[in-house]
Design an enzyme around this catalytic site. Structure first.
Site, mmCIF file in Angstrom:
data_model
loop_
_atom_site.group_PDB
_atom_site.id
_atom_site.type_symbol
_atom_site.label_atom_id
_atom_site.label_comp_id
_atom_site.label_asym_id
_atom_site.label_seq_id
_atom_site.Cartn_x
_atom_site.Cartn_y
_atom_site.Cartn_z
ATOM 1 N N PHE A 126 -14.249 141.615 81.217
ATOM 2 C CA PHE A 126 -13.139 142.382 81.789
ATOM 3 C C PHE A 126 -11.860 142.290 80.958
ATOM 4 O O PHE A 126 -10.992 143.138 81.053
ATOM 5 C CB PHE A 126 -12.890 141.955 83.234
ATOM 6 C CG PHE A 126 -11.834 140.904 83.430
ATOM 7 C CD1 PHE A 126 -10.505 141.265 83.579
ATOM 8 C CD2 PHE A 126 -12.169 139.570 83.484
ATOM 9 C CE1 PHE A 126 -9.519 140.297 83.766
ATOM 10 C CE2 PHE A 126 -11.196 138.609 83.672
ATOM 11 C CZ PHE A 126 -9.876 138.968 83.815
ATOM 12 N N LYS A 127 -11.769 141.266 80.121
ATOM 13 C CA LYS A 127 -10.571 141.074 79.317
ATOM 14 C C LYS A 127 -10.294 142.280 78.405
ATOM 15 O O LYS A 127 -9.184 142.480 77.949
ATOM 16 C CB LYS A 127 -10.706 139.833 78.446
ATOM 17 C CG LYS A 127 -11.128 138.554 79.154
ATOM 18 C CD LYS A 127 -10.052 138.033 80.068
ATOM 19 C CE LYS A 127 -10.195 136.567 80.399
ATOM 20 N NZ LYS A 127 -11.329 136.222 81.262
ATOM 21 N N ASP A 128 -11.338 143.081 78.131
ATOM 22 C CA ASP A 128 -11.171 144.230 77.241
ATOM 23 C C ASP A 128 -10.154 145.231 77.765
ATOM 24 O O ASP A 128 -9.467 145.884 76.976
ATOM 25 C CB ASP A 128 -12.503 144.959 77.050
ATOM 26 C CG ASP A 128 -13.453 144.199 76.141
ATOM 27 O OD1 ASP A 128 -12.986 143.530 75.203
ATOM 28 O OD2 ASP A 128 -14.674 144.271 76.377
ATOM 29 N N LEU B 220 -6.885 143.616 76.738
ATOM 30 C CA LEU B 220 -6.729 143.230 75.338
ATOM 31 C C LEU B 220 -6.968 144.372 74.366
ATOM 32 O O LEU B 220 -6.677 144.252 73.178
ATOM 33 C CB LEU B 220 -7.597 142.017 75.028
ATOM 34 C CG LEU B 220 -6.970 140.742 75.612
ATOM 35 C CD1 LEU B 220 -7.969 139.597 75.664
ATOM 36 C CD2 LEU B 220 -5.747 140.331 74.808
ATOM 37 N N THR C 52 -11.569 135.718 76.737
ATOM 38 C CA THR C 52 -10.299 136.179 76.174
ATOM 39 C C THR C 52 -10.348 136.145 74.657
ATOM 40 O O THR C 52 -9.870 137.061 73.988
ATOM 41 C CB THR C 52 -9.132 135.280 76.659
ATOM 42 O OG1 THR C 52 -8.975 135.478 78.055
ATOM 43 C CG2 THR C 52 -7.840 135.628 75.967
#
Ligand SMILES: *Cc1c(COP(=O)(O)O)cnc(C)c1O
Length: 493
Positions: free
Chosen positions: A106-108, A111, A141
């Site tokens: 989900f960090k995409d 980021l 991350t």
């Protein structure tokens, strides 16, 4: 709009807050007027995913110009689906799949955006020295930040991950990272050690004469950075818009969200979305065996003096959830002295007690549950057999929490479970949970999982086995600051 530190010691415009990452007094940047300035959340819900991101980011980071273009650059063609985060019906509930981006976590969502924000903020402020992005990662991350920042002009990125504390696939994603401006390093410690090391590096390097002379500035890709947090509000809007389109709700109906939680960034974004007007019902905080947040919501005592467990959901193996500090700030009505006292006690003595009347306010909006690895595995198996839906161990913690929450609640709002990673990032645990055998290396396990379930392997993960390992450094906890200094002076041109 001015951002201030949760601890009261400094302030900055939005662009500067994104570039600094963390306030000089160790606090986190917050907009004290969040929710007071009008935001047209109803119009936001009529937009497509990129339109939602654009409206939100313009509102939250108003002094960064050209946001439409930045958003398009960040997301166009990088995600599997145009809505970025598809909403899937699973049984009575909905799963919001946040892992359809380039690194399958989900960090995409945040980021992919952050490098655009950093680059724009630098240009706007006329900063010419190198921007060094320091990142501690519990597994996801790191790769998402590397993917976003590699070879971005004017930036340099460091990623520190706990040695032996991430999944084999997560490790492979990071140590094979190409790019002239990247450094990836394992630390003999856990995520909290990495995060503390990064925070200390900020303090130690801020006053470093040589770096100042070279105009080097430091920033962070962790969710302590408001530029990392702001793009995360989007998926709550995307989910709500999806339920509206489907006719499952009408405008204004509450929706409950269940969030697998580590550093408290993801769930805090949901709370911020609610402050902007989105009809968020309850926010359910789901933890693994590192149940420090479950205990905090139950007792009002935040206590990190406890055993640390390495679990099947490593991205949530965290005892110091940084973003909780922002929530304490808001719920106390901006009482910086209280926040500072709590945080100082946490770092000195390992715990603090939050005032009971404020805990009562928090409990009106949050529920919290936790589960063990065995319970998580049972949940993955049951969901696969019962609904034909394959989830990863982090999502499983949330699915389990959703079940517990449903049993105890009186309302009937739809429940959206945030799914934070692809099951293929954790093939051994997932195979074990659905009755397969986890033999061979991580790639053999991915193949086994694919042939057992028929669920396709994300391209970025399948391609990993062809890549060479480029990063092999392992250092002690105490060596992070000298390591960064050495690398920075080597990189000097
Ligand atoms: C980072 C992460 C989490 C925790 O999110 P926070 O914002 O740190 O609470 C949960 N699941 C996965 C897969 C993650 O990568």
């Amino acid at each position: 709009m001015v951002y201030i530190s949760t601890r009261g010691g400094s302030s900055a415009g939005a662009a500067e807050a994104v570039l600094r990452g963390i306030a000089a007094d160790g606090g986190l940047f917050v907009d004290p007027s969040l929710g007071q300035e009008r935001f047209d959340w109803q119009r936001c819900l009529t937009q497509d995913a990129l339109g939602i991101q654009t409206m939100l980011l313009k509102h939250l980071l108003p002094d960064i110009g050209g946001m439409d273009k930045l958003v398009r650059r960040a997301y166009d063609g990088k995600f599997e689906t145009a809505d970025l985060t598809p909403l899937v019906r699973v049984g009575d509930d909905y799963v919001l799949e946040l892992f359809r981006g380039p690194t399958a976590a989900f960090k995409d969502v945040a980021l992919s955006m952050l490098p655009q924000l950093v680059t724009a903020a630098r240009a706007q402020r006329g900063e010419e020295g190198e921007c060094v992005v320091l990142t501690a990662t519990s597994g996801d991350t790191g790769k998402a930040a590397l993917e976003g920042f590699h070879d971005v002009a004017g930036t340099r990125i460091f990623v520190f991950f706990p040695h032996g504390g991430v999944s084999a696939i997560q490790r492979a994603q990071m140590v094979t990272q190409e790019g002239k401006n990247v450094t990836v390093c394992a630390v003999r410690g856990n995520f909290d050690d990495c995060q503390t090391g990064v925070k200390q590096a900020f303090a130690a390097l801020a006053g470093d004469g040589e770096l100042c002379r070279r105009g080097v500035s430091l920033s962070s890709a962790n969710s302590i950075n408001i530029g990392r947090l702001a793009p995360q509000l989007g998926y709550y809007f995307i989910a709500y818009a999806g339920l509206l389109r489907e006719g499952r709700i009408t405008l204004g109906d509450p929706v409950d969200f269940v969030v697998p939680t580590g550093n408290f960034g993801d769930i805090l974004a949901g709370w911020m979305a609610k402050r902007l007007g989105l009809p968020v019902g309850r926010l359910v905080c789901a933890s693994n065996a590192n149940r420090v947040l479950t205990d905090f919501f139950a007792t009002g005592v935040y206590d990190r003096r406890r055993d640390f467990y390495r679990t099947d959901s490593p991205s949530m193996d965290i005892l110091v959830s940084s973003n909780l500090e922002r929530l304490l700030f808001y719920v106390s009505g901006g009482d910086c002295a209280l926040v500072r006292a709590c945080m100082e006690q946490l770092s000195r003595e390992g715990f603090y007690r939050f005032p009971e009347e404020l805990m009562a306010k928090l409990r009106e909006e949050f529920s919290a549950f936790c589960c063990t690895d065995a319970e998580g595995a049972e949940t993955i198996g049951a969901l696969w057999r019962g609904e034909g839906y394959l989830c990863d161990p982090h999502t499983a913690v949330a699915v389990r929490a959703a079940q517990a929450y449903r049993r105890g609640r009186t309302g009937s709002a739809p429940i959206v479970i945030l799914s934070t990673a692809s099951p293929y990032k954790f093939p051994a645990a997932v195979l074990g949970a659905i009755g397969g055998s986890a033999e061979g290396d991580e790639y053999a396990q991915m193949d086994a999982l694919a042939s057992l379930t028929g669920v396709p392997v994300p391209h970025s993960l399948a391609a990993l086995r062809e890549k060479a390992v480029l990063h092999r450094d392992v250092i002690g906890i105490g060596d992070m600051i000298p390591y960064i200094k050495t690398k920075l002076s080597e990189g000097k041109t």
